[in-house]
Design a protein around this motif. Structure first.
Motif, PDB file in Angstrom:
ATOM      1  N   ALA A 218       0.833  -1.210   0.000  1.00 32.74           N
ATOM      2  CA  ALA A 218       0.000   0.000   0.000  1.00 32.74           C
ATOM      3  C   ALA A 218       0.866   1.257   0.000  1.00 32.74           C
ATOM      4  CB  ALA A 218      -0.928  -0.002   1.201  1.00 32.74           C
ATOM      5  N   ALA A 219       1.959   1.241   0.768  1.00 30.88           N
ATOM      6  CA  ALA A 219       2.862   2.396   0.806  1.00 30.88           C
ATOM      7  C   ALA A 219       3.492   2.634  -0.563  1.00 30.88           C
ATOM      8  CB  ALA A 219       3.948   2.172   1.864  1.00 30.88           C
ATOM      9  N   LYS A 220       3.899   1.560  -1.238  1.00 28.66           N
ATOM     10  CA  LYS A 220       4.496   1.697  -2.564  1.00 28.66           C
ATOM     11  C   LYS A 220       3.492   2.257  -3.566  1.00 28.66           C
ATOM     12  CE  LYS A 220       8.115  -1.804  -2.312  1.00 28.66           C
ATOM     13  NZ  LYS A 220       9.180  -0.818  -2.576  1.00 28.66           N
ATOM     14  N   ILE A 221       2.263   1.761  -3.520  1.00 30.87           N
ATOM     15  CA  ILE A 221       1.217   2.245  -4.433  1.00 30.87           C
ATOM     16  C   ILE A 221       0.887   3.700  -4.139  1.00 30.87           C
ATOM     17  CG2 ILE A 221      -1.216   1.969  -5.072  1.00 30.87           C
ATOM     18  CD1 ILE A 221      -0.828  -1.063  -4.528  1.00 30.87           C
ATOM     19  N   SER A 222       0.871   4.064  -2.857  1.00 33.88           N
ATOM     20  CA  SER A 222       0.599   5.444  -2.458  1.00 33.88           C
ATOM     21  C   SER A 222       1.594   6.401  -3.092  1.00 33.88           C
ATOM     22  CB  SER A 222       0.651   5.562  -0.931  1.00 33.88           C
ATOM     23  OG  SER A 222       0.496   6.892  -0.515  1.00 33.88           O
ATOM     24  N   VAL A 223       2.868   6.031  -3.078  1.00 32.11           N
ATOM     25  CA  VAL A 223       3.921   6.880  -3.653  1.00 32.11           C
ATOM     26  C   VAL A 223       3.802   6.954  -5.158  1.00 32.11           C
ATOM     27  CG1 VAL A 223       6.415   7.069  -4.022  1.00 32.11           C
ATOM     28  CG2 VAL A 223       5.521   6.505  -1.745  1.00 32.11           C
ATOM     29  N   LYS A 224       3.538   5.815  -5.806  1.00 31.39           N
ATOM     30  CA  LYS A 224       3.515   5.774  -7.272  1.00 31.39           C
ATOM     31  C   LYS A 224       2.274   6.440  -7.861  1.00 31.39           C
ATOM     32  CE  LYS A 224       6.259   1.533  -7.571  1.00 31.39           C
ATOM     33  NZ  LYS A 224       7.497   2.290  -7.634  1.00 31.39           N
ATOM     34  N   LYS A 225       1.133   6.304  -7.220  1.00 29.79           N
ATOM     35  CA  LYS A 225      -0.122   6.822  -7.775  1.00 29.79           C
ATOM     36  C   LYS A 225      -0.367   8.287  -7.438  1.00 29.79           C
ATOM     37  CE  LYS A 225      -1.565   2.983  -9.724  1.00 29.79           C
ATOM     38  NZ  LYS A 225      -1.765   2.883 -11.193  1.00 29.79           N
ATOM     39  N   GLY A 226       0.155   8.747  -6.313  1.00 29.96           N
ATOM     40  CA  GLY A 226       0.036  10.161  -5.988  1.00 29.96           C
ATOM     41  C   GLY A 226      -1.266  10.563  -5.317  1.00 29.96           C
ATOM     42  N   ASP A 227      -1.424  11.891  -5.137  1.00 33.11           N
ATOM     43  CA  ASP A 227      -2.525  12.446  -4.350  1.00 33.11           C
ATOM     44  C   ASP A 227      -3.910  12.143  -4.913  1.00 33.11           C
ATOM     45  OD1 ASP A 227      -0.669  13.494  -2.636  1.00 33.11           O
ATOM     46  OD2 ASP A 227      -1.532  15.516  -2.631  1.00 33.11           O
ATOM     47  N   ARG A 228      -4.084  12.183  -6.235  1.00 31.24           N
ATOM     48  CA  ARG A 228      -5.407  11.986  -6.814  1.00 31.24           C
ATOM     49  C   ARG A 228      -5.945  10.600  -6.499  1.00 31.24           C
ATOM     50  NH1 ARG A 228      -6.456  13.713 -12.942  1.00 31.24           N
ATOM     51  NH2 ARG A 228      -5.912  15.679 -11.953  1.00 31.24           N
ATOM     52  N   PHE A 229      -5.107   9.596  -6.640  1.00 31.64           N
ATOM     53  CA  PHE A 229      -5.499   8.218  -6.336  1.00 31.64           C
ATOM     54  C   PHE A 229      -5.855   8.085  -4.853  1.00 31.64           C
ATOM     55  CE2 PHE A 229      -4.081   4.124  -4.582  1.00 31.64           C
ATOM     56  CZ  PHE A 229      -4.910   3.259  -5.267  1.00 31.64           C
ATOM     57  N   ILE A 230      -5.015   8.652  -3.978  1.00 31.69           N
ATOM     58  CA  ILE A 230      -5.248   8.572  -2.541  1.00 31.69           C
ATOM     59  C   ILE A 230      -6.572   9.232  -2.182  1.00 31.69           C
ATOM     60  CG2 ILE A 230      -4.375   9.219  -0.259  1.00 31.69           C
ATOM     61  CD1 ILE A 230      -1.549   9.199  -1.527  1.00 31.69           C
ATOM     62  N   ARG A 231      -6.872  10.369  -2.831  1.00 29.23           N
ATOM     63  CA  ARG A 231      -8.105  11.096  -2.529  1.00 29.23           C
ATOM     64  C   ARG A 231      -9.340  10.240  -2.845  1.00 29.23           C
ATOM     65  NH1 ARG A 231      -8.703  16.319  -1.411  1.00 29.23           N
ATOM     66  NH2 ARG A 231      -6.545  16.673  -1.997  1.00 29.23           N
ATOM     67  N   VAL A 232      -9.316   9.505  -3.948  1.00 29.67           N
ATOM     68  CA  VAL A 232     -10.441   8.635  -4.317  1.00 29.67           C
ATOM     69  C   VAL A 232     -10.627   7.541  -3.269  1.00 29.67           C
ATOM     70  CG1 VAL A 232     -11.265   6.948  -6.001  1.00 29.67           C
ATOM     71  CG2 VAL A 232     -10.251   9.086  -6.788  1.00 29.67           C
ATOM     72  N   ILE A 233      -9.523   6.910  -2.850  1.00 38.03           N
ATOM     73  CA  ILE A 233      -9.589   5.856  -1.830  1.00 38.03           C
ATOM     74  C   ILE A 233     -10.133   6.411  -0.521  1.00 38.03           C
ATOM     75  CG2 ILE A 233      -8.253   4.193  -0.477  1.00 38.03           C
ATOM     76  CD1 ILE A 233      -8.504   3.456  -3.407  1.00 38.03           C
ATOM     77  N   ILE A 234      -9.691   7.621  -0.153  1.00 38.05           N
ATOM     78  CA  ILE A 234     -10.159   8.243   1.088  1.00 38.05           C
ATOM     79  C   ILE A 234     -11.671   8.419   1.057  1.00 38.05           C
ATOM     80  CG2 ILE A 234     -10.140  10.361   2.468  1.00 38.05           C
ATOM     81  CD1 ILE A 234      -7.234  10.756   1.511  1.00 38.05           C
TER      82      ILE A 234
END
Length: 250
Positions: A218-234
């Motif tokens: 999850a940490a690796k994906i968080s870094v690679k996908k960036g803020d936009r991806f994280i915002r959708v998951i949130i």
């Protein structure tokens, strides 16, 4: 049948860790799973801390490998959560949390709305480690420590609010600090659950293997996908958890 339970718990841990690292609320999956296996709520609460510790330890190591770390600031923020964590854990072994969960669910819906609103010019993120801590920010971390010690479910959301909205970190740095702080504040609470004999090591370690694996990736994906991806998951995680806590979904 036990093999199916072991495999299911591992997979649930994997999914929960992905949600926890990128958003929060993964314990809303793991706690019911532990209760389903026959643990009472206090023991499920304590047992879940094994998985949370290993998940966040794995995520911290993964973020460091990806060159995302500000350990001095992470430690400083974590220290503010420790008093609340101890008090919260002591409270957790004595009282229930049904009303508190419903209140949190309402808060999560409010958070979702703020995440959907366009960011203003004043919400520009600054990711340097030279952050000045205001008295209100320190109080936030003390209260977060109490909640984390008390029940843990949704602690990631609360940390994200403070780190992103108050401290102006981008979501990648938010997640990096979040997993470190969550690791730190869980340890004293976990010790209290152990002292009160509210930990099942067998199921806890199986769940922890899933969480640790999920936390690393999850940490690796968080870094690679960036803020936009994280915002959708949130947003998705907050909505699901809020509806569950309020009782709209099972």
């Amino acid at each position: 049948m036990e093999f199916i339970h072991i495999l299911s718990l591992f997979v649930i841990g994997l999914i929960a860790a992905f949600i926890n690292v990128n958003a929060g609320g993964g314990s809303a999956l793991t706690l019911p799973a532990l209760i389903f296996l026959g643990l009472d709520s206090a023991t499920a609460n304590g047992t879940n801390r094994i998985a949370v510790i290993l998940q966040n330890l794995s995520a911290v190591a993964s973020f460091k490998k990806e060159k995302y770390e500000q350990f001095n600031l992470s430690i400083k923020l974590s220290l503010f959560t420790l008093p609340g964590s101890v008090i919260g854990a002591i409270t957790a072994v004595k009282i229930g949390d049904e009303l508190f969960q419903k209140i949190l669910g309402i808060i999560m819906i409010a958070v979702t709305i703020t995440m959907l609103l366009p960011q203003s010019k004043n919400s520009i993120t600054i990711d340097n480690a030279d952050k000045k801590l205001t008295p209100s920010t320190i109080i936030y971390f003390l209260l977060i420590g109490f909640y984390g010690g008390f029940i843990q479910v949704g602690i990631g959301f609360l940390l994200m609010i403070v780190l992103h909205k108050a401290m102006k970190f981008s979501l990648i740095y938010v997640n990096m600090h979040k997993v470190f702080i969550a690791l730190f504040l869980t340890i004293p609470a976990f010790i209290i659950f152990i002292i009160n004999h509210n930990v099942n090591w067998y199921w806890g370690l199986i769940l922890a293997l899933g969480n640790a694996t999920g936390g690393w990736w999850a940490a690796k994906i968080s870094v690679k996908k960036g803020d936009r991806f994280i915002r959708v998951i949130i947003i998705l995680a907050i909505l699901i958890m809020a509806l569950k806590l309020i009782g709209i979904i099972l």
